[in-house]
Design a protein around this motif. Structure first.
Motif, PDB file in Angstrom:
ATOM      1  N   TYR A  37       0.805  -1.229   0.000  1.00 25.95           N
ATOM      2  CA  TYR A  37       0.000   0.000   0.000  1.00 25.95           C
ATOM      3  C   TYR A  37       0.835   1.275   0.000  1.00 25.95           C
ATOM      4  O   TYR A  37       0.290   2.365   0.092  1.00 25.95           O
ATOM      5  CB  TYR A  37      -0.938   0.008   1.216  1.00 25.95           C
ATOM      6  CG  TYR A  37      -1.851  -1.191   1.239  1.00 25.95           C
ATOM      7  CD1 TYR A  37      -2.961  -1.258   0.418  1.00 25.95           C
ATOM      8  CD2 TYR A  37      -1.584  -2.271   2.084  1.00 25.95           C
ATOM      9  CE1 TYR A  37      -3.795  -2.363   0.424  1.00 25.95           C
ATOM     10  CE2 TYR A  37      -2.418  -3.384   2.107  1.00 25.95           C
ATOM     11  CZ  TYR A  37      -3.518  -3.423   1.274  1.00 25.95           C
ATOM     12  OH  TYR A  37      -4.347  -4.519   1.286  1.00 25.95           O
ATOM     13  N   GLN A  38       2.155   1.164  -0.053  1.00 26.70           N
ATOM     14  CA  GLN A  38       3.072   2.295  -0.049  1.00 26.70           C
ATOM     15  C   GLN A  38       2.986   3.124   1.235  1.00 26.70           C
ATOM     16  O   GLN A  38       3.231   4.331   1.243  1.00 26.70           O
ATOM     17  CB  GLN A  38       2.883   3.206  -1.276  1.00 26.70           C
ATOM     18  CG  GLN A  38       3.363   2.600  -2.594  1.00 26.70           C
ATOM     19  CD  GLN A  38       2.526   1.400  -3.030  1.00 26.70           C
ATOM     20  OE1 GLN A  38       1.320   1.523  -3.178  1.00 26.70           O
ATOM     21  NE2 GLN A  38       3.161   0.260  -3.210  1.00 26.70           N
ATOM     22  N   VAL A  39       2.612   2.467   2.336  1.00 25.06           N
ATOM     23  CA  VAL A  39       2.607   3.112   3.644  1.00 25.06           C
ATOM     24  C   VAL A  39       4.057   3.387   4.029  1.00 25.06           C
ATOM     25  O   VAL A  39       4.933   2.545   3.830  1.00 25.06           O
ATOM     26  CB  VAL A  39       1.924   2.196   4.693  1.00 25.06           C
ATOM     27  CG1 VAL A  39       2.172   2.688   6.108  1.00 25.06           C
ATOM     28  CG2 VAL A  39       0.434   2.080   4.399  1.00 25.06           C
ATOM     29  N   ASN A  40       4.315   4.573   4.558  1.00 25.37           N
ATOM     30  CA  ASN A  40       5.659   4.923   5.005  1.00 25.37           C
ATOM     31  C   ASN A  40       5.864   4.316   6.396  1.00 25.37           C
ATOM     32  O   ASN A  40       5.153   4.675   7.344  1.00 25.37           O
ATOM     33  CB  ASN A  40       5.823   6.443   5.039  1.00 25.37           C
ATOM     34  CG  ASN A  40       7.210   6.849   5.438  1.00 25.37           C
ATOM     35  OD1 ASN A  40       7.615   6.647   6.574  1.00 25.37           O
ATOM     36  ND2 ASN A  40       7.939   7.422   4.503  1.00 25.37           N
ATOM     37  N   VAL A  41       6.814   3.414   6.517  1.00 21.81           N
ATOM     38  CA  VAL A  41       7.032   2.707   7.774  1.00 21.81           C
ATOM     39  C   VAL A  41       7.402   3.676   8.892  1.00 21.81           C
ATOM     40  O   VAL A  41       6.919   3.541  10.023  1.00 21.81           O
ATOM     41  CB  VAL A  41       8.093   1.594   7.616  1.00 21.81           C
ATOM     42  CG1 VAL A  41       8.493   1.018   8.964  1.00 21.81           C
ATOM     43  CG2 VAL A  41       7.570   0.497   6.695  1.00 21.81           C
ATOM     44  N   ASN A  42       8.222   4.676   8.610  1.00 21.90           N
ATOM     45  CA  ASN A  42       8.597   5.623   9.657  1.00 21.90           C
ATOM     46  C   ASN A  42       7.376   6.379  10.185  1.00 21.90           C
ATOM     47  O   ASN A  42       7.262   6.616  11.387  1.00 21.90           O
ATOM     48  CB  ASN A  42       9.652   6.612   9.158  1.00 21.90           C
ATOM     49  CG  ASN A  42      11.026   5.989   9.094  1.00 21.90           C
ATOM     50  OD1 ASN A  42      11.427   5.257   9.989  1.00 21.90           O
ATOM     51  ND2 ASN A  42      11.754   6.274   8.028  1.00 21.90           N
TER      52      ASN A  42
END
Length: 154
Positions: A37-42
């Motif tokens: 989903y292209q969620v930014n892990v940070n």
């Protein structure tokens, strides 16, 4: 309402160290959300961390942080990550580790960018029984429901 930058510096001292620990607990979910989903892990780790400190960031601020990071990461981090993944089969372990180390350095740059921008944003203190969460607000940007990932809030 408190501006994040006006909080005691000790509030942020352990932020990314704590997030490293959170990441180790939720690595599989984090990478799945990142890859699918292209969620930014940070930003996801920040959401979990803020929830654990009973601080709530407005939805518009989550959108702003996402945009700021996306612009920077599309130029550098995401192409590098793709190259590292494509190179894995062709590299010796030590060479691959060097590429991974560079990627982690770029992730730290993202974390610094997050913190710089976060300090100008307002945080609202909430009780632990508050139904709204940073995890929910952040995942909503991707049309995801935080209830589908209940262990992220633990």
């Amino acid at each position: 309402m408190t501006f994040a930058g006006s909080l005691n510096p000790s509030f942020y001292q352990s932020l990314w160290q704590d997030c490293d620990s959170i990441y180790m607990q939720h690595q599989s979910n984090c990478l799945t959300l990142q890859d699918n989903y292209q969620v930014n892990v940070n930003l996801l780790l920040l959401a979990i961390w803020l929830d654990s400190h009973h601080q709530l960031l407005d939805s518009s601020n989550w959108q702003q942080l996402q945009q700021i990071l996306l612009q920077w990461e599309q130029k550098l981090l995401l192409p590098y990550r793709k190259l590292r993944r494509l190179s894995k089969a062709a590299l010796e372990q030590a060479e691959y580790q060097q590429m991974l180390d560079v990627e982690l350095m770029l992730e730290r740059k993202s974390q610094a960018k997050i913190l710089r921008n976060l300090k100008s944003m307002a945080l609202n203190e909430v009780s632990s029984t508050e139904p709204e969460s940073n995890i929910g607000r952040y995942l909503t940007l991707f049309n995801l429901d935080s209830q589908d990932y209940p262990n992220l809030g633990q």
